[in-house]
Design a protein around this motif. Structure first.
Motif, PDB file in Angstrom:
ATOM      1  N   ASN A 125       0.823  -1.213   0.000  1.00  0.00           N
ATOM      2  CA  ASN A 125       0.000   0.000   0.000  1.00  0.00           C
ATOM      3  C   ASN A 125       0.856   1.261   0.000  1.00  0.00           C
ATOM      4  OD1 ASN A 125      -2.730  -1.405   1.819  1.00  0.00           O
ATOM      5  ND2 ASN A 125      -2.779  -0.624  -0.256  1.00  0.00           N
ATOM      6  N   SER A 132      -5.308   3.205  -2.807  1.00  0.00           N
ATOM      7  CA  SER A 132      -4.225   2.636  -2.004  1.00  0.00           C
ATOM      8  C   SER A 132      -3.966   3.477  -0.759  1.00  0.00           C
ATOM      9  CB  SER A 132      -2.950   2.530  -2.844  1.00  0.00           C
ATOM     10  OG  SER A 132      -3.093   1.554  -3.844  1.00  0.00           O
ATOM     11  N   CYS A 167      -6.633   2.717   1.778  1.00  0.00           N
ATOM     12  CA  CYS A 167      -6.367   1.424   2.407  1.00  0.00           C
ATOM     13  C   CYS A 167      -5.206   1.534   3.393  1.00  0.00           C
ATOM     14  CB  CYS A 167      -6.056   0.371   1.342  1.00  0.00           C
ATOM     15  SG  CYS A 167      -7.495  -0.130   0.373  1.00  0.00           S
ATOM     16  N   LEU A 168      -4.254   2.398   3.091  1.00  0.00           N
ATOM     17  CA  LEU A 168      -3.139   2.615   4.020  1.00  0.00           C
ATOM     18  C   LEU A 168      -3.647   3.234   5.318  1.00  0.00           C
ATOM     19  CD1 LEU A 168      -0.055   2.278   4.125  1.00  0.00           C
ATOM     20  CD2 LEU A 168       0.135   4.636   3.307  1.00  0.00           C
ATOM     21  N   PHE A 195      -8.712  -4.739  -2.471  1.00  0.00           N
ATOM     22  CA  PHE A 195      -9.059  -3.380  -2.037  1.00  0.00           C
ATOM     23  C   PHE A 195     -10.506  -3.366  -1.574  1.00  0.00           C
ATOM     24  CE2 PHE A 195      -5.576  -2.753  -5.023  1.00  0.00           C
ATOM     25  CZ  PHE A 195      -4.768  -1.866  -4.347  1.00  0.00           C
TER      26      PHE A 195
END
Length: 528
Positions: A265, A284, A287-288, A333
Motif C-alpha cells: 500500500n 491505495s 487502504c493505508l 481493495f
C-alpha cells in the motif's frame, strides 16, 4: 444528539437502497459472476442480477448453500468453490432458508436482506455501550456501524456483519450476568464465522483460572462456545470430506501478512497522484489509512492489558489473530482483514478511555470510516447506470424475457476483447479484431434464442458473425455508424456455444488511446 444518531441510520439506508434493481431486488449485492462454472438449478428460475465477465464474490456461494443448508445437493460441489470450507459458515445460510420457507427465490431475497436487518439490530444493541449522551459516544457508535468491515459485509452479502451482532449480544449477556445464555449465543456466532470461537475468552476470567473449584463451570461454558462449530465440522467431514488445505493460506508467520500489505500500500499509494479525478485520495492511500487504524487498535490491546474486562480479552485475541493473518486475507481493495477483525474494532471503541487526551487515538483507530468510500461510490454509480439503462429500454424490449438477465444463459466476451466499460448507456466492449463470444446454456435442453446488441466501428468495415459450424448468422459490408442488430434463430445446446465475429480489415488507433480498436459491441442480450 439523537438527530445525529438518526443521520447515521439515514446514511446507511440511503446507500443500501441505492442497490435496489427493479425486478431483481438487492441481488446485485450477492455478486453472482458469469464466469463461475455453474449455479444450482433451483436458482435458475429466479430473477437475480448477474455480473457479466466476472468471477463474482463469496456471497454467491453462501446464497446457494442457503437453498440447501444440509449440503447434500450434489450441484453444490460444482457451483461452490471448496464447499467444505464455505459450508462451515452455515448459520446465515440456514436462517435465510428458514426465512424463505425453503422457496429458492424467497431464500435468495431473504439472504440479501440479512445484513441490513442485523445492522439495525446491532445499531440498537450498541446503545448499551454508546448511549446518545455525548459526541464521543456518537463517534464510537458511528465508527463501528460505518467502518470498512461493516460496509464490506453489507455490499458483498457476507456473514461478517451478522456474526458481529452475535458476538456483541454474547458480551452484553455476560455483562448482564447471564453467562450460560451468553455461551449459547457465542457458540452460534462460531457457525456464522469460525474465527468467532475466539470469543470464548470472556469466560477466561482471572479469578476462575486461579480457582480450581470453578474449573468445571469454566470448561463447560467454553465447550458450549466451541462445540457447535466442532460438531458441524464433523458433520461436514461425514457428508463431504474436509480438504486439509482449506483456509490454510489465511495464516502466516507473525506480522508477515501485515508487513506485506504495508509495503504494497505504501509503495502503490505514493506512486500515484494523491487525489483521483473525483477529488478523493487514491484507493491505495485510503487502504493505508485503514491499515493504520487496525495497527492502532492492535497496539492498544497489546500494550494496555485489562484482563478483567471481557471486551479486552476479545480485542486482545483478535489482535493476535491479526498478527498471523496471511496475504490471502490482506490482499485486494480494501481486503478481507477489515471484515475479519470487526470484533477488535468494536472492542477498541468500547474500551478507549473517555478522556480528552485519548481522542487522537480514538480518531486514528477509526480511520476505517474512510477506507470504503471509493467502493461505495463506484458500486452505487454502476447500479444507477444499470437501472437507468433498463428503464430506457423500449416497451417491446421490456416485454421480451432475457435469458441472460435471469442467469440461465451467461455471456462471456472470451477472446479478442478488452475489459468491459460501463456508463449510463449500459455496457460496451471494444474488440481488437476477430473475436469470440462464449454463451453458456445452463438449462438441460437446447434453446433457440435471439441475440440483441448494438455495434459500430471507427471506420467502414465488413463484419460477419458465425456460429460454431461456420454458418453465417449476420453480415454487413460497410459497418461504421452504430446500428441495432437482432439475430434470430440462434441454437444453444446445453453447455457452451462459441460465436465468432470476423473482419478482414485491421484495427485503428484514436489518440490518446493506445489500443488498436476494430469494432465495439454494446449491451448484448440473449432473448427468448
Amino acid at each position: 444528539m439523537r438527530l445525529a444518531y438518526l443521520v447515521v441510520v439515514a446514511v446507511f439506508f440511503s446507500v443500501f437502497s441505492s442497490f435496489y434493481i427493479p425486478g431483481k431486488g438487492f441481488s446485485y449485492l450477492v455478486f453472482f459472476g458469469s464466469k463461475q462454472p455453474a449455479v444450482i438449478s433451483e436458482l435458475g428460475e429466479t430473477n437475480y442480477y448477474l455480473h457479466e465477465n466476472s468471477y463474482g464474490y463469496d456471497g454467491q456461494f453462501y446464497a446457494q448453500i442457503a437453498v440447501d443448508p444440509t449440503l447434500r445437493n450434489p450441484e453444490l460441489l460444482e457451483s461452490v468453490d471448496s464447499l467444505s470450507y464455505r459450508g462451515r459458515r452455515i448459520l446465515m445460510s440456514l436462517s435465510a432458508y428458514l426465512m424463505g420457507w425453503g422457496n429458492p427465490g424467497a431464500v435468495l431475497h431473504a439472504y440479501t436482506l440479512q445484513n441490513v436487518i442485523c445492522w439495525v439490530l446491532l445499531a440498537v444493541l450498541l446503545l448499551w455501550w454508546f448511549p446518545p449522551n455525548s459526541w464521543q459516544n456518537w463517534f464510537r457508535w458511528t465508527g463501528v456501524l460505518l467502518c470498512a468491515g461493516m460496509w464490506a459485509s453489507m455490499m458483498r452479502a457476507l456473514t461478517d456483519g451478522p456474526s458481529l451482532l452475535l458476538v456483541a449480544f454474547g458480551v452484553f449477556l455476560i455483562e448482564k450476568n447471564k453467562p450460560w445464555l451468553a455461551a449459547t449465543v457465542l457458540g452460534l456466532s462460531g457457525l456464522a464465522k469460525e474465527t468467532n470461537v475466539l470469543s470464548v475468552t470472556p469466560f477466561l476470567r482471572h479469578e476462575a483460572l486461579l480457582t480450581p473449584r470453578k474449573w468445571p463451570t469454566l470448561i463447560l461454558q467454553s465447550l458450549l462456545v466451541l462445540s457447535p462449530l466442532v460438531l458441524w465440522v464433523f458433520y461436514i467431514d461425514k457428508v463431504l470430506g474436509l480438504p486439509p488445505s482449506a483456509g490454510l493460506n489465511n495464516f502466516t508467520w507473525p506480522f508477515g501478512g501485515w508487513a506485506w500489505r504495508l509495503k504494497f500500500n505504501a509503495v502503490d499509494a505514493f506512486s500515484q497522484d494523491f487525489l483521483t479525478g473525483r477529488g478523493l485520495p487514491n484507493l491505495s492511500f485510503l487502504c493505508l489509512l485503514g491499515l493504520l487504524a487496525l495497527s492502532v487498535q492492535c497496539a492498544f490491546f497489546l500494550l494496555r492489558p485489562k484482563w478483567d474486562k471481557p471486551w479486552w480479552r476479545i480485542g486482545a485475541s483478535f489482535s493476535l489473530l491479526m498478527a498471523v493473518l496471511g496475504e490471502a486475507v490482506w490482499e485486494g481493495f480494501p481486503g478481507a482483514s477489515f471484515r475479519v477483525l470487526l470484533p477488535m474494532q468494536l472492542a477498541f471503541n468500547v474500551l478507549v478511555p473517555r478522556t480528552r487526551h485519548w481522542i487522537p487515538i480514538l480518531i486514528l483507530g477509526n480511520l476505517t470510516l474512510l477506507t470504503e468510500i471509493h467502493v461505495i461510490l463506484d458500486s452505487t454509480k454502476q447500479v444507477q447506470s444499470i437501472v437507468r439503462f433498463e428503464q430506457s429500454l423500449p416497451d417491446h424490449r421490456r416485454t421480451r424475457s432475457s435469458f441472460s438477465q435471469k442467469g440461465l444463459i451467461s455471456v462471456e466476451f472470451s477472446s479478442g476483447w478488452y475489459i468491459a466499460e460501463y456508463s449510463g448507456r449500459g455496457k460496451w466492449v471494444w474488440s481488437s479484431g476477430p473475436s469470440e463470444v462464449t454463451l453458456r446454456n445452463k438449462l438441460p435442453t437446447s434453446e433457440t434464442v435471439a441475440l440483441e446488441f448494438s455495434i459500430h466501428s471507427l471506420e467502414a468495415r465488413d463484419l460477419t458473425l458465425r456460429d460454431a459450424s461456420g454458418a453465417v448468422l449476420w453480415h454487413t459490408d460497410a459497418l461504421k455508424d452504430k446500428v441495432r442488430v437482432t439475430v434470430e434463430g440462434v441454437v444453444l445446446k446445453p453447455g457452451t456455444t462459441v460465436l465468432r465475429f470476423e473482419t478482414s480489415q485491421g484495427a485503428s488507433f484514436v489518440p490518446p488511446d493506445t489500443r488498436p480498436l476494430a469494432f465495439c459491441v454494446t449491451n448484448l442480450h440473449v432473448l427468448e
